[in-house]
Scaffold this motif. Structure first.
Motif, mmCIF file in Angstrom:
data_model
loop_
_atom_site.group_PDB
_atom_site.id
_atom_site.type_symbol
_atom_site.label_atom_id
_atom_site.label_comp_id
_atom_site.label_asym_id
_atom_site.label_seq_id
_atom_site.Cartn_x
_atom_site.Cartn_y
_atom_site.Cartn_z
ATOM 1 N N ARG A 52 0.814 -1.206 0.000
ATOM 2 C CA ARG A 52 0.000 0.000 0.000
ATOM 3 C C ARG A 52 0.854 1.264 0.000
ATOM 4 N NH1 ARG A 52 -3.448 -2.466 4.260
ATOM 5 N NH2 ARG A 52 -5.040 -3.700 3.191
ATOM 6 N N LYS A 53 2.167 1.097 0.065
ATOM 7 C CA LYS A 53 3.099 2.211 -0.033
ATOM 8 C C LYS A 53 4.135 1.886 -1.095
ATOM 9 C CE LYS A 53 2.896 3.777 4.815
ATOM 10 N NZ LYS A 53 3.712 4.021 6.032
ATOM 11 N N THR A 54 4.813 2.924 -1.573
ATOM 12 C CA THR A 54 5.836 2.717 -2.582
ATOM 13 C C THR A 54 6.962 1.847 -2.033
ATOM 14 O OG1 THR A 54 6.951 4.747 -1.892
ATOM 15 C CG2 THR A 54 5.358 4.919 -3.707
ATOM 16 N N SER A 55 7.589 1.114 -2.928
ATOM 17 C CA SER A 55 8.709 0.262 -2.540
ATOM 18 C C SER A 55 9.505 -0.102 -3.781
ATOM 19 C CB SER A 55 8.212 -1.014 -1.854
ATOM 20 O OG SER A 55 9.290 -1.898 -1.606
ATOM 21 N N THR A 56 10.805 0.019 -3.686
ATOM 22 C CA THR A 56 11.693 -0.477 -4.732
ATOM 23 C C THR A 56 12.363 -1.761 -4.277
ATOM 24 O OG1 THR A 56 12.140 1.735 -5.601
ATOM 25 C CG2 THR A 56 13.744 0.020 -6.130
ATOM 26 N N ARG A 57 13.095 -1.689 -3.161
ATOM 27 C CA ARG A 57 13.905 -2.810 -2.718
ATOM 28 C C ARG A 57 13.092 -3.953 -2.116
ATOM 29 N NH1 ARG A 57 16.528 1.550 -3.323
ATOM 30 N NH2 ARG A 57 14.813 2.528 -2.234
ATOM 31 N N THR A 58 12.212 -3.651 -1.169
ATOM 32 C CA THR A 58 11.515 -4.730 -0.463
ATOM 33 C C THR A 58 10.563 -5.473 -1.388
ATOM 34 O OG1 THR A 58 11.683 -3.443 1.579
ATOM 35 C CG2 THR A 58 10.143 -5.290 1.571
ATOM 36 N N ARG A 59 9.802 -4.740 -2.180
ATOM 37 C CA ARG A 59 8.862 -5.399 -3.087
ATOM 38 C C ARG A 59 9.599 -6.251 -4.113
ATOM 39 N NH1 ARG A 59 3.559 -2.798 -6.086
ATOM 40 N NH2 ARG A 59 2.918 -4.691 -7.151
ATOM 41 N N THR A 60 10.651 -5.719 -4.685
ATOM 42 C CA THR A 60 11.413 -6.485 -5.668
ATOM 43 C C THR A 60 12.102 -7.673 -5.019
ATOM 44 O OG1 THR A 60 11.780 -4.454 -6.927
ATOM 45 C CG2 THR A 60 13.181 -6.330 -7.449
ATOM 46 N N ALA A 61 12.624 -7.485 -3.811
ATOM 47 C CA ALA A 61 13.315 -8.572 -3.119
ATOM 48 C C ALA A 61 12.387 -9.754 -2.870
ATOM 49 C CB ALA A 61 13.879 -8.064 -1.790
ATOM 50 N N PHE A 62 11.184 -9.486 -2.376
ATOM 51 C CA PHE A 62 10.273 -10.589 -2.087
ATOM 52 C C PHE A 62 9.665 -11.179 -3.359
ATOM 53 C CE2 PHE A 62 10.496 -9.213 2.323
ATOM 54 C CZ PHE A 62 10.497 -10.446 2.970
ATOM 55 N N SER A 63 9.419 -10.359 -4.358
ATOM 56 C CA SER A 63 8.886 -10.885 -5.611
ATOM 57 C C SER A 63 9.916 -11.771 -6.301
ATOM 58 C CB SER A 63 8.469 -9.736 -6.541
ATOM 59 O OG SER A 63 7.437 -8.966 -5.969
ATOM 60 N N VAL A 104 2.928 -11.312 1.791
ATOM 61 C CA VAL A 104 3.935 -10.301 2.141
ATOM 62 C C VAL A 104 3.243 -8.953 2.049
ATOM 63 C CG1 VAL A 104 6.180 -9.310 1.576
ATOM 64 C CG2 VAL A 104 5.749 -11.755 1.160
ATOM 65 N N ALA A 105 3.165 -8.211 3.155
ATOM 66 C CA ALA A 105 2.323 -7.017 3.178
ATOM 67 C C ALA A 105 3.051 -5.806 3.739
ATOM 68 C CB ALA A 105 1.066 -7.276 3.999
ATOM 69 N N ARG A 106 2.993 -4.705 2.995
ATOM 70 C CA ARG A 106 3.399 -3.392 3.486
ATOM 71 C C ARG A 106 2.127 -2.583 3.655
ATOM 72 N NH1 ARG A 106 8.410 0.116 1.292
ATOM 73 N NH2 ARG A 106 9.378 -1.532 2.548
ATOM 74 N N GLN A 120 -5.167 -16.780 11.433
ATOM 75 C CA GLN A 120 -5.739 -17.922 10.713
ATOM 76 C C GLN A 120 -4.659 -18.997 10.648
ATOM 77 O OE1 GLN A 120 -3.967 -18.191 7.680
ATOM 78 N NE2 GLN A 120 -3.041 -16.212 8.125
ATOM 79 N N GLN A 121 -4.980 -20.151 10.138
ATOM 80 C CA GLN A 121 -4.105 -21.295 10.297
ATOM 81 C C GLN A 121 -3.353 -21.734 9.040
ATOM 82 O OE1 GLN A 121 -3.579 -22.641 13.380
ATOM 83 N NE2 GLN A 121 -4.847 -20.896 14.013
ATOM 84 N N THR A 122 -3.588 -21.082 7.914
ATOM 85 C CA THR A 122 -3.061 -21.653 6.678
ATOM 86 C C THR A 122 -2.158 -20.737 5.861
ATOM 87 O OG1 THR A 122 -5.098 -20.976 5.545
ATOM 88 C CG2 THR A 122 -5.023 -23.219 6.411
ATOM 89 N N MET A 123 -2.103 -19.450 6.145
ATOM 90 C CA MET A 123 -1.329 -18.508 5.341
ATOM 91 C C MET A 123 -0.313 -17.779 6.218
ATOM 92 S SD MET A 123 -2.798 -15.233 3.163
ATOM 93 C CE MET A 123 -3.319 -14.335 4.660
ATOM 94 N N ALA A 124 0.969 -17.901 5.881
ATOM 95 C CA ALA A 124 2.001 -17.149 6.591
ATOM 96 C C ALA A 124 1.906 -15.675 6.216
ATOM 97 C CB ALA A 124 3.379 -17.692 6.242
ATOM 98 N N VAL A 125 2.149 -14.793 7.172
ATOM 99 C CA VAL A 125 2.109 -13.353 6.934
ATOM 100 C C VAL A 125 3.464 -12.752 7.296
ATOM 101 C CG1 VAL A 125 1.030 -11.164 7.582
ATOM 102 C CG2 VAL A 125 -0.373 -13.228 7.339
ATOM 103 N N ILE A 126 4.003 -11.957 6.375
ATOM 104 C CA ILE A 126 5.304 -11.326 6.550
ATOM 105 C C ILE A 126 5.129 -9.813 6.515
ATOM 106 C CG2 ILE A 126 7.614 -11.007 5.564
ATOM 107 C CD1 ILE A 126 7.287 -13.809 4.290
ATOM 108 N N ASN A 127 5.644 -9.149 7.527
ATOM 109 C CA ASN A 127 5.592 -7.690 7.618
ATOM 110 C C ASN A 127 6.697 -7.089 6.750
ATOM 111 O OD1 ASN A 127 5.599 -4.998 8.305
ATOM 112 N ND2 ASN A 127 5.979 -5.313 10.489
ATOM 113 N N ALA A 128 6.307 -6.486 5.640
ATOM 114 C CA ALA A 128 7.255 -5.830 4.742
ATOM 115 C C ALA A 128 7.371 -4.346 5.048
ATOM 116 C CB ALA A 128 6.840 -6.051 3.292
ATOM 117 N N MET A 129 6.895 -3.915 6.149
ATOM 118 C CA MET A 129 7.011 -2.607 6.788
ATOM 119 C C MET A 129 5.640 -2.159 7.259
ATOM 120 S SD MET A 129 8.787 1.032 5.704
ATOM 121 C CE MET A 129 7.366 1.806 4.915
ATOM 122 N N SER A 130 5.548 -1.902 8.539
ATOM 123 C CA SER A 130 4.364 -1.284 9.130
ATOM 124 C C SER A 130 4.778 0.050 9.727
ATOM 125 C CB SER A 130 3.758 -2.191 10.216
ATOM 126 O OG SER A 130 4.662 -2.336 11.300
#
Length: 312
Positions: A52-63, A104-106, A120-130
């Protein structure tokens, strides 16, 4: 969707046990050294990338990291989900967790939204910046230190500048290593929140280390690393129109590097030359900033692998 036998979330550095933190840093260094290029632990997995925010490094790194590990990815922009039309975060989590293995969520708000997505029990969630913390940045930072020095234990770091979410995560992470020192020099009114400093200081004290925060640049200590970040954190603004005059003394220049005798400079990027750092430092021989950026990709692969361990 793959059958799940376990799932792990990374919302905060505090979610990691010591052994998990150390293993993630070592694994990131292994990926960086090319020792696991054939690993495809995310084959048959689907990873959602929500920013939901701009990202160059983190978004590209996880993608790129998810693709390299064998996953398929779905990207979501800031206006793509029905939360914009009033759907609750809880309903969004129930829907996405029936289709995705990892999200992966920002976000634009507090950590609580990520915790709700992780309920929930089935999907891992990763904080890509809060708003509060950027844990995957801290992992990239520690991976950079591990690669350069061959260790993290005992390193001394001066962090100069805004006490933002990257600084909060670094404060929590570095204090988990034995004998480390973190000297936070932040402008008055723009420091790392006391709750992070107090927790990290107690943690460091148990391990023979030190975390301290001051709001000036006098009497700089001798350190192994000087670290700064942009003064205007992504997606934020400052209410004080004269804020730059408060920040000016915290600029990292050649004089700061000489005063600290630091052999290494870090910056999480993007950088604004002439503001938080001079070009002579950022582009000089002591700077690891662009290698640090690449390490986000290696760390992202380590995190994705860890979050999906035990699934298949």
């Amino acid at each position: 969707m793959s059958a799940v036998t376990s799932r792990r979330h990374l919302i905060s550095v505090d979610d990691l046990a010591d052994s998990e933190l150390y293993d993630l840093v070592r694994r990131g260094a292994e990926f960086a050294a090319g020792h696991a290029e054939d690993a495809r632990p995310l084959r048959e997995h689907v990873v959602g990338i929500l920013f939901r925010k701009t990202s160059t490094r983190t978004r590209t790194a996880f993608s790129a990291g998810a693709l390299r590990l064998g996953a398929q990815i779905i990207g979501y922009g800031p206006d793509d989900l029905q939360q914009n039309t009033g759907e609750t975060v809880e309903d969004t989590a129930r829907v996405l967790s029936g289709m995705l293995d990892v999200l992966v969520a920002r976000t634009t708000g507090p950590e609580a939204e990520l915790r709700a997505l992780a309920d929930q029990q089935t999907m891992a969630v990763i904080n890509a910046m809060s708003a509060e913390e950027h844990p995957t940045q801290a992992l990239a930072d520690l991976t950079t230190l591990h690669r350069h020095f061959g260790r993290v234990d005992g390193l001394r770091v001066l962090y100069a500048g805004e006490g933002n979410n990257s600084a909060s995560a670094l404060t929590l992470a570095l204090s988990r290593y034995a004998g480390t020192e973190l000297h936070l020099r932040t402008p008055p009114g723009y420091g790392v929140h006391p709750r992070y400093v107090e927790r990290a200081s107690a943690e460091a004290g148990r391990r023979g280390g030190l975390v301290e925060q001051r709001h000036d640049m006098a009497d700089l200590p001798e350190v192994d690393v000087v670290y700064t970040t942009r003064w205007q954190t992504t997606g934020t603004s400052k209410p004080d129109p004269d804020w730059r005059s408060v920040f000016d003394p915290f600029r990292v220049d050649d004089a700061v590097m000489a005063a600290t005798s630091a052999p290494v400079f870090l910056h999480d990027l993007p950088a604004h030359r002439g503001e938080e750092v001079t070009a002579s430092v950022l582009d000089g021989p002591l700077s690891l900033a662009f290698g640090q950026a690449e390490n986000k990709y290696h760390s992202a692969r380590a995190v994705l692998e860890w979050c999906t361990a035990g699934t298949g």
